[in-house]
Design an enzyme around this catalytic site. Structure first.
Site, mmCIF file in Angstrom:
data_model
loop_
_atom_site.group_PDB
_atom_site.id
_atom_site.type_symbol
_atom_site.label_atom_id
_atom_site.label_comp_id
_atom_site.label_asym_id
_atom_site.label_seq_id
_atom_site.Cartn_x
_atom_site.Cartn_y
_atom_site.Cartn_z
ATOM 1 N N ASP A 80 -4.116 12.218 -1.875
ATOM 2 C CA ASP A 80 -5.511 12.519 -1.580
ATOM 3 C C ASP A 80 -6.013 13.885 -2.056
ATOM 4 O OD1 ASP A 80 -4.940 10.197 -0.250
ATOM 5 O OD2 ASP A 80 -5.406 10.950 1.751
ATOM 6 N N GLN A 113 -5.552 1.088 -3.790
ATOM 7 C CA GLN A 113 -4.480 2.081 -3.938
ATOM 8 C C GLN A 113 -3.544 1.629 -5.058
ATOM 9 O OE1 GLN A 113 -2.799 2.605 0.058
ATOM 10 N NE2 GLN A 113 -3.536 4.724 0.091
ATOM 11 N N GLU A 146 6.629 12.430 7.769
ATOM 12 C CA GLU A 146 5.726 11.978 6.708
ATOM 13 C C GLU A 146 5.966 12.784 5.423
ATOM 14 O OE1 GLU A 146 1.714 12.574 7.949
ATOM 15 O OE2 GLU A 146 0.823 11.512 6.252
ATOM 16 N N ARG A 177 -3.386 19.727 6.401
ATOM 17 C CA ARG A 177 -4.223 18.581 6.026
ATOM 18 C C ARG A 177 -5.295 19.019 5.024
ATOM 19 N NH1 ARG A 177 -3.226 13.358 6.989
ATOM 20 N NH2 ARG A 177 -5.469 13.125 6.734
ATOM 21 N N TRP A 211 -2.184 0.007 5.754
ATOM 22 C CA TRP A 211 -2.526 0.648 4.472
ATOM 23 C C TRP A 211 -1.842 -0.092 3.332
ATOM 24 C CZ3 TRP A 211 -4.293 3.568 8.305
ATOM 25 C CH2 TRP A 211 -5.297 4.496 8.030
ATOM 26 N N SER A 212 -2.549 -0.160 2.199
ATOM 27 C CA SER A 212 -2.102 -1.002 1.093
ATOM 28 C C SER A 212 -0.769 -0.586 0.488
ATOM 29 C CB SER A 212 -3.189 -1.025 0.017
ATOM 30 O OG SER A 212 -2.724 -1.615 -1.156
ATOM 31 N N TRP A 213 -0.704 0.633 -0.084
ATOM 32 C CA TRP A 213 0.562 0.924 -0.772
ATOM 33 C C TRP A 213 1.668 1.246 0.203
ATOM 34 C CZ3 TRP A 213 1.660 5.651 -4.425
ATOM 35 C CH2 TRP A 213 1.363 6.861 -3.805
#
Ligand code: 2M8
Length: 428
Positions: free
Chosen positions: A165, A104, A400, A200, A29-31
């Site tokens: 998100d 992101q 997380e 979630r 994942w990018s960030w």
């Protein structure tokens, strides 16, 4: 704690990158990679550079850095939505690897600069030289293709681009996206087999996420004429704060690699000015996202609004207002914090302490705000926030996210950016 963090990062290392979580997010994942590089720089500097370089290898020809780079070795269904939904291979200018078509927050230039400062050796300088043109192209993509309103700010085209998100910040713009929760019966969500569904996003959220992905994919991820019909168009304070912070970081990197820092400084100043003009709300004393489909600021007060504190050129008046907002009962930042920093106004009637970005405490948003507090001369508040974040991991491990009252660990129990940012906090 340091040992736990290093073990977590080592266990999540996958040939040239770190997965955010082996179960929930088994690709790159990018960030996440940017936050992870900041922590790796403390313990495995060589891996910090590999993390960033591998991500930028998947950069598209137009400069976008995809938010997910899929690992082809994983089975179909290892993550939803997988490559079959994104179909990047059909798009001219996409890389050989399968990726998403979204971006992101661009925290990578800052990560590269911090990694170099931690280990300012010849390997680091060579990596900076290699990354610099890619980081510049990433900014150019955002400035040239994503300034939908022509106001100098980047527009995000999907809530996933914010990184937060299902933040309440997106409730108003998402309510206008036509979708039915029932469409999810045709798919198998992967996240709810590894995490409690009550922690979630909902099925209706996912139905809307998929509808927006389909709309963007069906235009081959082109950003032309987005304003004419794309279902989600929002200017996010965190994304744009990162966009401005990236120009500040690039100015410093330019000096190191022998380029002119002047254009980066000028762009940074213009971004801060645009943020003030378009997203600062003097009535609430915080920054709010702007929904470009209605041209209105959204009203939810989330942690996103505090993040422009990371901009060194934020004027004192607005920085002071953000410190007041951070210290209010909504967010509770203090020299001695009795509870962790939440991601949403804890006095709001729809505050949800267990559900993902709708209340729980996350280390990356806390890390950004701590950085902002230091930048604007509030070392005691920054120290209080740091202690609180370290306390979360001490109590629950590298989760997380965390319950914003009890500190209980939520989501993935071995999450990479929690481990990485903990290492950075321990070293600070
Ligand atoms: C979460 O987002 C992904 C979609 O990109 C998901 O829910 O499946 C977010 O927390 C995001 O900020 C993060 O980058 C990603 C991986 O950790 O997970």
């Amino acid at each position: 704690m340091r040992r736990l963090a290093v073990d977590t990062l080592d266990a999540n290392w996958e040939h040239d990158h770190t997965v955010p979580s082996r179960t929930l997010y088994p690709h790159q994942w990018s960030w996440d990679s940017a936050f992870i590089a900041i922590g790796l720089a403390q313990v495995r500097p060589e891996r910090a550079w590999r993390e960033l370089v591998s991500l930028f290898r998947a950069q598209w020809a137009d400069g976008r850095v995809p938010h997910i780079v899929f690992n082809p070795a994983l089975r179909v269904g290892a993550y939803f939505p997988g490559p079959e939904m994104w179909r990047s291979a059909d798009v001219p200018g996409a890389p050989t690897a399968d990726t998403s078509g979204l971006v992101q927050p661009p925290v990578h230039a800052l990560a590269a600069l911090l990694a170099y400062r931690r280990a300012p050796d010849s390997t680091g300088l060579a990596a900076l030289r290699r990354l610099y043109p890619a980081l510049v192209a990433q900014q150019r993509y955002l400035a040239d293709r994503r300034d939908v309103a022509g106001d100098g700010l980047v527009c995000i085209v999907h809530p996933w681009e914010s990184g937060l998100d299902n933040s309440p910040a997106w409730d108003e713009p998402m309510a206008a996206v036509p979708a039915e929760a029932a469409v999810m019966s045709a798919y198998r969500r992967h996240d709810t087999t590894h995490a409690d569904a009550a922690h979630r996003p909902t099925d209706l959220d996912y139905a809307r996420y998929l509808a927006i992905v389909a709309a963007y994919r069906d235009r081959c991820y082109s950003d032309r004429d987005l304003a004419a019909g794309h279902p989600f168009l929002v200017e996010c304070p965190l994304f744009n704060a990162a966009f401005g912070a990236a120009e500040h970081a690039l100015a410093e990197i330019a000096v190191l690699v022998g380029d002119d820092p002047g254009p980066h400084r000028a762009r940074a100043a213009r971004i801060t000015e645009a943020l003030l003009r378009r997203l600062y709300d003097p009535d609430t004393g915080t920054f709010q996202p702007r929904d470009l489909r209605t041209d209105r600021l959204v009203s939810a007060r989330t942690v996103l609004g505090l993040t422009p504190l990371i901009l060194p050129d934020l004027p004192t008046r607005q920085a002071d207002a953000l410190v007041v907002e951070a210290g209010s009962a909504r967010f509770g930042v203090a020299r001695r914090m009795d509870r962790p920093l939440p991601t949403y106004d804890r006095t709001a009637p729809d505050f949800e302490p267990l559900r993902y970005w709708r209340g729980p405490s996350w280390l990356n948003t806390g890390w950004l705000i701590r950085r902002g507090l230091l930048t604007h001369g509030h070392p005691e508040l920054a120290a209080g926030l740091r202690r609180s974040m370290i306390g979360l991991v001490a109590g629950a491990g590298c989760h997380e996210y965390f319950h914003p009252d009890t500190g209980a660990g939520l989501g993935s129990p071995a999450f990479s950016w929690t481990a990485a940012l903990l290492l950075d906090l321990l070293a600070a």
